[in-house]
Design an enzyme around this catalytic site. Structure first.
Site, mmCIF file in Angstrom:
data_model
loop_
_atom_site.group_PDB
_atom_site.id
_atom_site.type_symbol
_atom_site.label_atom_id
_atom_site.label_comp_id
_atom_site.label_asym_id
_atom_site.label_seq_id
_atom_site.Cartn_x
_atom_site.Cartn_y
_atom_site.Cartn_z
ATOM 1 N N ASP A 158 61.889 88.034 42.410
ATOM 2 C CA ASP A 158 60.467 87.323 42.547
ATOM 3 C C ASP A 158 59.879 87.399 41.198
ATOM 4 O OD1 ASP A 158 61.297 87.076 45.127
ATOM 5 O OD2 ASP A 158 59.542 88.432 45.851
ATOM 6 N N ASP A 159 58.727 86.650 41.160
ATOM 7 C CA ASP A 159 57.484 86.487 40.101
ATOM 8 C C ASP A 159 57.895 86.023 38.708
ATOM 9 O OD1 ASP A 159 56.236 87.721 42.212
ATOM 10 O OD2 ASP A 159 55.947 89.680 41.468
ATOM 11 N N HIS B 148 57.385 80.263 44.826
ATOM 12 C CA HIS B 148 56.844 81.692 45.096
ATOM 13 C C HIS B 148 55.295 81.146 45.167
ATOM 14 C CE1 HIS B 148 56.644 85.932 45.841
ATOM 15 N NE2 HIS B 148 56.369 86.012 44.962
ATOM 16 N N HIS C 164 50.334 82.442 42.741
ATOM 17 C CA HIS C 164 50.570 83.993 43.235
ATOM 18 C C HIS C 164 49.068 84.714 43.336
ATOM 19 C CE1 HIS C 164 52.652 87.850 43.865
ATOM 20 N NE2 HIS C 164 53.657 87.193 43.905
ATOM 21 N N HIS D 196 62.737 92.102 41.377
ATOM 22 C CA HIS D 196 61.633 91.201 40.417
ATOM 23 C C HIS D 196 62.384 90.967 38.961
ATOM 24 C CE1 HIS D 196 59.139 92.997 43.824
ATOM 25 N NE2 HIS D 196 58.374 91.828 43.494
HETATM 26 ZN ZN ZN Z 1 55.597 88.203 44.235
#
Ligand code: ZN
Length: 419
Positions: free
Chosen positions: A224-225, A276, A280, A367
């Site tokens: 993620d991210d 995502h 965010h 991540h």
């Molecule tokens: Zn995230």
């Protein structure tokens, strides 16, 4: 004497007529400026005093068709046959008089777009395509490109002989990547070859399959991210590339626009692209459809393809999120193994969290922005492979373990649990 005068008058009359009769200058040059399978657009030189033009055209042994009263120096002849020879003439008109038809010019319409009837990846790293036969074709040309590339490249071209039937197999492709494929018919234009119109490409974007064994254990790695500054994200890709495995990346839309090269590398390595949200900054109920759509558009803008996966920041799913994912044909992926890399920032902790808890069909949360994660992955992937696991994207996990492609708007927690 009278006879002599009459003779003189006649001679001068004839000479005078020949010298002083009105001259109708003819159109000399005619060229094609555009041709399709049904149209020829021609342009000609415009004699100074001409008031209008007539265009004549015919197929080989037929009678001329005519269009008159044309004021411009260009005309589009329509409703023609594909890949056919036409004789074209242009005459100049002077008030009520018309020059001769002028020189006969030979032009050809091009072959129509082939219709692709089949495009699938039947074998690892290959795409097979088939198309409808064009009776006028002497051969065909197939071109392909990775979906992320903007233009077709003549290096990626295959000539297909008529005798090969209307099909081709494209080999040595990047496994797991999406490709655009197009075909055109080649016809004879006099003694030269003429390339017809290209088939539509949007129909033929297909994922190139890998040889995965659904009966052997599989796990999906998710990150993620990203993408972000620092080297962790590229180091993770280095490791995935080294072991020739796939993963799913849930990316933030605004980050994607800031790090386009990282996303392009993911595409070229066949990684699954996940959404995502764009910024965010919102969670759960406050996430709107446009927070999701904006991220998909950013990914499409940079990579040429839309994401197939979605994960909400914080992992909470709402009806708004599910509805938007269904609309955009994205599956939602949660996880059943949390490496807690976001909490520990410790490679040994991430390694033990992953390897001690793993089971066939799991989805693992990580991540791509932490150095500890990049370090841990270097150990985790070879150990998983040694244990007999196939390391795959979420899409591959669901497809191979359930026997069905993942569905848009459905939430998967592992290969065994969905809602
Ligand atoms: Zn995230």
């Amino acid at each position: 004497m009278i006879l002599f005068v009459v003779l003189l008058v006649c001679i001068f009359g004839v000479i005078g007529f020949l010298v002083f009769r009105p001259r109708y200058e003819e159109v000399k040059t005619v060229a094609v400026t555009d041709s399709t399978d049904t149209k020829l657009t021609i342009k000609w030189n415009k004699p100074e005093k001409a008031t209008s033009f007539c265009v004549y055209w015919k197929e080989k042994d037929e009678d001329y068709e005519k269009a008159d009263g044309i004021k411009a120096d260009t005309y589009t002849i329509k409703n023609l046959e594909q890949a056919t020879q036409y004789t074209v003439c242009v005459s100049a008109c002077y008030d009520k008089a018309e020059s001769g038809k002028g020189t006969e010019h030979t032009f050809y319409t091009v072959a129509s777009k082939p219709k692709i009837t089949y495009a699938e990846s039947e074998k690892k790293g290959q795409i097979k395509i088939k198309w409808k036969k064009n009776p006028k074709a002497h051969s065909y040309v197939v071109q392909y490109k990775e979906a992320a590339d903007t233009k077709f490249d003549s290096n990626n071209t295959i000539d297909v002989k008529k005798s090969a039937g209307c099909q081709a197999v494209i080999k040595n492709l990047v496994e797991g990547a999406a490709y655009d494929v197009r075909v055109c018919a080649v016809t004879a234009s006099g003694s030269a070859k003429a390339f017809g119109m290209w088939s539509k490409t949007s129909l033929s974007v297909r994922r190139v399959q890998r040889n995965l064994d659904p009966d052997k254990p599989m796990v999906a790695l998710t990150f993620d991210d990203g993408p972000s500054y620092g080297t962790a994200n590229d180091r993770i890709l280095d490791t995935l590339e080294k072991y020739d495995v796939r993963a799913t990346f849930f990316m933030i839309g605004s980050n994607v626009l800031e790090h386009p090269d990282n996303l392009k590398r993911k595409v070229s390595l066949g990684m699954e692209l996940g959404n995502h949200t764009y910024s965010h900054t919102k969670y759960g109920e406050s996430i709107t459809a446009s927070d999701i759509k904006k991220c998909s558009d950013a990914i499409k803008k940079v990579s040429g393809q839309y994401p197939t996966a979605f994960r909400s920041p914080g992992g909470m799913t709402t009806k708004t999120i599910k509805d938007e994912c269904a609309k955009e044909n994205m599956s939602l992926y949660m996880w059943n193994v949390d490496t807690e890399d976001w909490k520990s920032h410790s490679a040994p902790a991430i390694i033990s969290k992953t390897l001690n808890n793993i089971e066939d069909g799991d989805i693992i949360l990580m991540h791509e922005i932490y150095d500890a994660t990049a370090d841990a992955i270097k150990v985790i992937i070879p150990k998983l492979i040694k244990k007999g696991y196939q390391v795959v994207s979420c899409q591959e996990l669901i497809e191979y373990k359930t026997g069905e492609a993942p569905k848009g708007g459905v939430e998967y927690f592992s290969a065994h649990e969905s809602q």
